[in-house]
Design a protein around this motif. Structure first.
Motif, PDB file in Angstrom:
ATOM      1  N   LEU A  65       0.827  -1.206   0.000  1.00 36.26           N
ATOM      2  CA  LEU A  65       0.000   0.000   0.000  1.00 36.26           C
ATOM      3  C   LEU A  65       0.865   1.261   0.000  1.00 36.26           C
ATOM      4  CD1 LEU A  65      -2.979  -0.771   2.423  1.00 36.26           C
ATOM      5  CD2 LEU A  65      -3.124  -0.173  -0.010  1.00 36.26           C
ATOM      6  N   ILE A  66       1.925   1.244   0.779  1.00 38.58           N
ATOM      7  CA  ILE A  66       2.815   2.404   0.811  1.00 38.58           C
ATOM      8  C   ILE A  66       3.439   2.640  -0.561  1.00 38.58           C
ATOM      9  CG2 ILE A  66       4.995   3.277   1.752  1.00 38.58           C
ATOM     10  CD1 ILE A  66       4.212   1.809   4.376  1.00 38.58           C
ATOM     11  N   THR A  67       3.881   1.558  -1.188  1.00 38.15           N
ATOM     12  CA  THR A  67       4.476   1.668  -2.522  1.00 38.15           C
ATOM     13  C   THR A  67       3.457   2.203  -3.519  1.00 38.15           C
ATOM     14  OG1 THR A  67       5.986  -0.156  -2.052  1.00 38.15           O
ATOM     15  CG2 THR A  67       5.623   0.401  -4.363  1.00 38.15           C
ATOM     16  N   ARG A  68       2.245   1.634  -3.518  1.00 44.54           N
ATOM     17  CA  ARG A  68       1.198   2.086  -4.428  1.00 44.54           C
ATOM     18  C   ARG A  68       0.823   3.541  -4.160  1.00 44.54           C
ATOM     19  NH1 ARG A  68      -2.278  -1.346  -7.394  1.00 44.54           N
ATOM     20  NH2 ARG A  68      -1.091  -3.195  -7.953  1.00 44.54           N
TER      21      ARG A  68
ATOM     22  N   ASP B  61      -8.864   5.042  -8.646  1.00 39.83           N
ATOM     23  CA  ASP B  61      -9.990   4.179  -8.290  1.00 39.83           C
ATOM     24  C   ASP B  61      -9.540   3.388  -7.064  1.00 39.83           C
ATOM     25  OD1 ASP B  61     -11.825   2.083  -8.013  1.00 39.83           O
ATOM     26  OD2 ASP B  61     -12.179   1.934 -10.173  1.00 39.83           O
ATOM     27  N   LEU B  62      -9.966   3.838  -5.881  1.00 44.55           N
ATOM     28  CA  LEU B  62      -9.457   3.239  -4.652  1.00 44.55           C
ATOM     29  C   LEU B  62      -9.834   1.773  -4.549  1.00 44.55           C
ATOM     30  CD1 LEU B  62      -7.904   3.662  -2.040  1.00 44.55           C
ATOM     31  CD2 LEU B  62     -10.041   4.375  -0.939  1.00 44.55           C
ATOM     32  N   HIS B  63     -11.036   1.412  -4.977  1.00 39.54           N
ATOM     33  CA  HIS B  63     -11.438   0.013  -4.874  1.00 39.54           C
ATOM     34  C   HIS B  63     -10.552  -0.873  -5.748  1.00 39.54           C
ATOM     35  CE1 HIS B  63     -14.243  -3.522  -5.588  1.00 39.54           C
ATOM     36  NE2 HIS B  63     -14.006  -3.535  -4.297  1.00 39.54           N
ATOM     37  N   ARG B  64     -10.309  -0.470  -6.964  1.00 40.55           N
ATOM     38  CA  ARG B  64      -9.456  -1.247  -7.861  1.00 40.55           C
ATOM     39  C   ARG B  64      -8.053  -1.402  -7.269  1.00 40.55           C
ATOM     40  NH1 ARG B  64      -9.557  -2.507 -13.325  1.00 40.55           N
ATOM     41  NH2 ARG B  64     -11.452  -1.278 -13.592  1.00 40.55           N
ATOM     42  N   GLU B  65      -7.538  -0.342  -6.682  1.00 38.60           N
ATOM     43  CA  GLU B  65      -6.199  -0.400  -6.097  1.00 38.60           C
ATOM     44  C   GLU B  65      -6.148  -1.363  -4.923  1.00 38.60           C
ATOM     45  OE1 GLU B  65      -3.386   1.149  -7.077  1.00 38.60           O
ATOM     46  OE2 GLU B  65      -4.344   2.085  -8.802  1.00 38.60           O
ATOM     47  N   LEU B  66      -7.163  -1.328  -4.068  1.00 39.14           N
ATOM     48  CA  LEU B  66      -7.175  -2.216  -2.907  1.00 39.14           C
ATOM     49  C   LEU B  66      -7.352  -3.673  -3.325  1.00 39.14           C
ATOM     50  CD1 LEU B  66      -9.252  -0.159  -0.292  1.00 39.14           C
ATOM     51  CD2 LEU B  66      -6.772  -0.422  -0.435  1.00 39.14           C
ATOM     52  N   VAL B  67      -8.197  -3.938  -4.311  1.00 43.29           N
ATOM     53  CA  VAL B  67      -8.348  -5.306  -4.822  1.00 43.29           C
ATOM     54  C   VAL B  67      -7.002  -5.826  -5.305  1.00 43.29           C
ATOM     55  CG1 VAL B  67      -9.309  -6.682  -6.717  1.00 43.29           C
ATOM     56  CG2 VAL B  67     -10.794  -5.162  -5.404  1.00 43.29           C
TER      57      VAL B  67
ATOM     58  N   VAL C 285      -6.453 -12.954 -10.922  1.00 39.49           N
ATOM     59  CA  VAL C 285      -7.137 -13.710  -9.864  1.00 39.49           C
ATOM     60  C   VAL C 285      -7.832 -12.758  -8.905  1.00 39.49           C
ATOM     61  CG1 VAL C 285      -6.853 -15.314  -7.942  1.00 39.49           C
ATOM     62  CG2 VAL C 285      -5.549 -15.663 -10.039  1.00 39.49           C
ATOM     63  N   GLY C 286      -7.163 -11.674  -8.525  1.00 41.62           N
ATOM     64  CA  GLY C 286      -7.774 -10.701  -7.632  1.00 41.62           C
ATOM     65  C   GLY C 286      -9.061 -10.133  -8.208  1.00 41.62           C
ATOM     66  N   ARG C 287      -9.057  -9.801  -9.504  1.00 43.56           N
ATOM     67  CA  ARG C 287     -10.268  -9.268 -10.144  1.00 43.56           C
ATOM     68  C   ARG C 287     -11.381 -10.300 -10.153  1.00 43.56           C
ATOM     69  NH1 ARG C 287      -6.745  -7.222 -14.108  1.00 43.56           N
ATOM     70  NH2 ARG C 287      -7.502  -8.766 -15.643  1.00 43.56           N
ATOM     71  N   ARG C 288     -11.046 -11.551 -10.450  1.00 42.25           N
ATOM     72  CA  ARG C 288     -12.079 -12.592 -10.480  1.00 42.25           C
ATOM     73  C   ARG C 288     -12.705 -12.801  -9.101  1.00 42.25           C
ATOM     74  NH1 ARG C 288     -11.823 -11.418 -14.939  1.00 42.25           N
ATOM     75  NH2 ARG C 288     -11.251 -12.685 -16.757  1.00 42.25           N
ATOM     76  N   LEU C 289     -11.890 -12.791  -8.066  1.00 45.12           N
ATOM     77  CA  LEU C 289     -12.413 -12.949  -6.705  1.00 45.12           C
ATOM     78  C   LEU C 289     -13.323 -11.774  -6.348  1.00 45.12           C
ATOM     79  CD1 LEU C 289      -9.205 -14.250  -4.896  1.00 45.12           C
ATOM     80  CD2 LEU C 289     -11.195 -15.596  -5.595  1.00 45.12           C
ATOM     81  N   ALA C 290     -12.939 -10.566  -6.752  1.00 51.15           N
ATOM     82  CA  ALA C 290     -13.776  -9.393  -6.497  1.00 51.15           C
ATOM     83  C   ALA C 290     -15.092  -9.489  -7.261  1.00 51.15           C
ATOM     84  CB  ALA C 290     -13.029  -8.123  -6.885  1.00 51.15           C
ATOM     85  N   GLU C 291     -15.071 -10.050  -8.472  1.00 46.39           N
ATOM     86  CA  GLU C 291     -16.302 -10.199  -9.252  1.00 46.39           C
ATOM     87  C   GLU C 291     -17.257 -11.187  -8.595  1.00 46.39           C
ATOM     88  OE1 GLU C 291     -14.288  -9.195 -13.615  1.00 46.39           O
ATOM     89  OE2 GLU C 291     -14.756 -11.277 -13.059  1.00 46.39           O
TER      90      GLU C 291
END
Length: 419
Positions: free
Chosen positions: A111-114, A124-130, A153-159
């Motif tokens: 998170l610090i790096t991002r 887009d905070l949600h996309r970044e956290l996913v 994989v992260g996007r699929r889990l969020a979907e």
């Protein structure tokens, strides 16, 4: 009276409150859900009854179109008795708090790096956290993936999570993601069992692959470890909204390394006030009386999560965000097992969510990083008819670096580079 199922589809998070008003306003009352007599449980005594295993069972309580999408077919969430306790023990071992330090540290560092790259622009905070939560939990779980695979994989889990409210296209996307994710997870389990990969001893993948669960069931439970971690991104967005809404001096007190209790309190208030899980269901296996309402064998039991978390007799000024109300607690206290239920209630050995402590730790670290930035979020309420929902404007968060030093070098942890 209108069926509560119709109200949930139309009004989302406001459905139970509307239904309660139509039935006279009592915390616990009789309604109908999907044509079945339903006792809506809206106070701590009702929550205690909901988690009484001699009264309530989970098998068959959640309609398959929802249960199989969110949890997977045959998951621990739909089990009871010895079968449930044995499967739950596996998940508790996987999510043992002593084994979560590396995951929490990696999330903080990533998170610090991002966040360093967010300064001066809209994100887009949600996309970044996913992205951050997904990559970190895959690494922690023993899956050796490239950066590109981690993002996918992260996007699929969020979907999958985004589909649970039957919101049109999101529900269809959720099922596509569920099928894709189960194929991916089965391959991961198969490769570990056949020796093509060597997950770290004690990792989630290694522990689940070492069980006698068949390949499909092992894949389902692996996803039930990974998916909830990504789901914390919804709460992380509400934490960002709350931080953007409080005075700068209140944010500043959340940044120091020693502010553990303050961040914990803020995280708990985010969980209490944020719309995420609207209700939970079970089936009554015997008759009983709960809060003056007669329960019959075969009744559906509906735990009103939002109602209990906003019960005025327990939470004064319940609509007000006030993190200080939790400063007397340094953990989920026993007396809160039935009056704070954002992820369900009860005790860890029963049906309480095994990932609750991880949720709190991830939220606390997210708050720690975001509190050190100046966030500008477009004012506006989340859409209560959309489940799950996100704050309006969370996809256009303006980030500025504060004048004080950030990040504090004392608590920066390196993030693992993927791929």
């Amino acid at each position: 009276m209108t069926d509560l199922g119709f109200l949930l589809a139309r009004h989302g998070y406001d459905a139970v409150a509307r239904d309660r008003t139509a039935h006279g306003g009592a915390d616990t009352y009789i309604s109908r859900l999907l044509g079945r007599r339903t006792v809506v449980l809206g106070d701590p005594d009702g929550a205690r009854a909901f988690y009484d295993e001699s009264l309530a069972r989970r098998a068959g309580a959640v309609p398959p179109p929802l249960a199989w999408l969110l949890f997977g077919r045959g998951a621990v969430h739909g089990m009871d008795g010895t079968e449930h306790r044995d499967r739950k023990r596996l998940l508790l071992d996987v999510l043992d708090p002593d084994g979560l330090h590396s995951l929490v540290d990696e999330v903080r560092g990533a998170l610090i790096t991002r966040a360093g790259g967010w300064v001066g622009r809209e994100v887009d905070l949600h996309r970044e956290l996913v992205s951050v939560y997904g990559a970190a939990t895959l690494h922690w779980a023993g899956l050796d993936v490239t950066r590109r695979e981690a993002e996918l994989v992260g996007r699929r889990l969020a979907e999958i999570v985004d589909g649970f409210g039957f919101a049109g296209r999101a529900y269809v996307r959720g099922w596509r993601a569920r099928r894709w994710a189960e194929r991916w997870a089965r391959t991961a389990v198969r490769d570990a069992r056949d020796g093509r990969t060597s997950p770290v001893a004690g990792s989630a993948l290694q522990m689940i692959a070492a069980t006698d669960l068949d390949e499909r069931q092992a894949a389902v439970e692996l996803l039930n470890v990974l998916r909830p971690t990504v789901a914390v991104s919804w709460l992380g967005c509400f934490a960002g909204l709350a931080l953007a809404s409080v005075p700068a001096e209140e944010r500043a007190r959340l940044v120091p390394q020693e502010a553990v209790h303050e961040r914990y309190a803020f995280a708990q208030e985010v969980r209490r006030t944020s719309p995420f899980v609207p209700a939970l269901t079970a089936l009554a296996v015997r008759g009983a009386e709960v809060s003056g309402v007669r329960v019959r064998a075969g009744d559906r039991l509906l735990l009103d999560v939002i109602g209990i978390d906003h019960l005025e007799s327990r939470w004064p000024a319940p609509r007000l965000f006030d993190a200080d109300r939790f400063l007397d607690h340094d953990e989920v206290a026993a007396e809160s097992a039935f009056d704070l239920v954002p992820q369900g209630g009860g005790h860890p050995s029963g049906h309480r969510c095994p990932g609750e402590s991880l949720t709190l730790r991830l939220l606390s670290e997210t708050i720690r990083v975001l509190a050190g930035l100046d966030l500008e979020v477009t004012p506006g309420a989340a859409d209560p008819t959309r489940m799950p929902t996100l704050p309006v404007g969370i996809d256009r968060v303006r980030v500025e670096r504060p004048t004080r030093e950030w990040p504090d070098p004392a608590w920066v942890a390196p993030a693992r580079a993927l791929g």
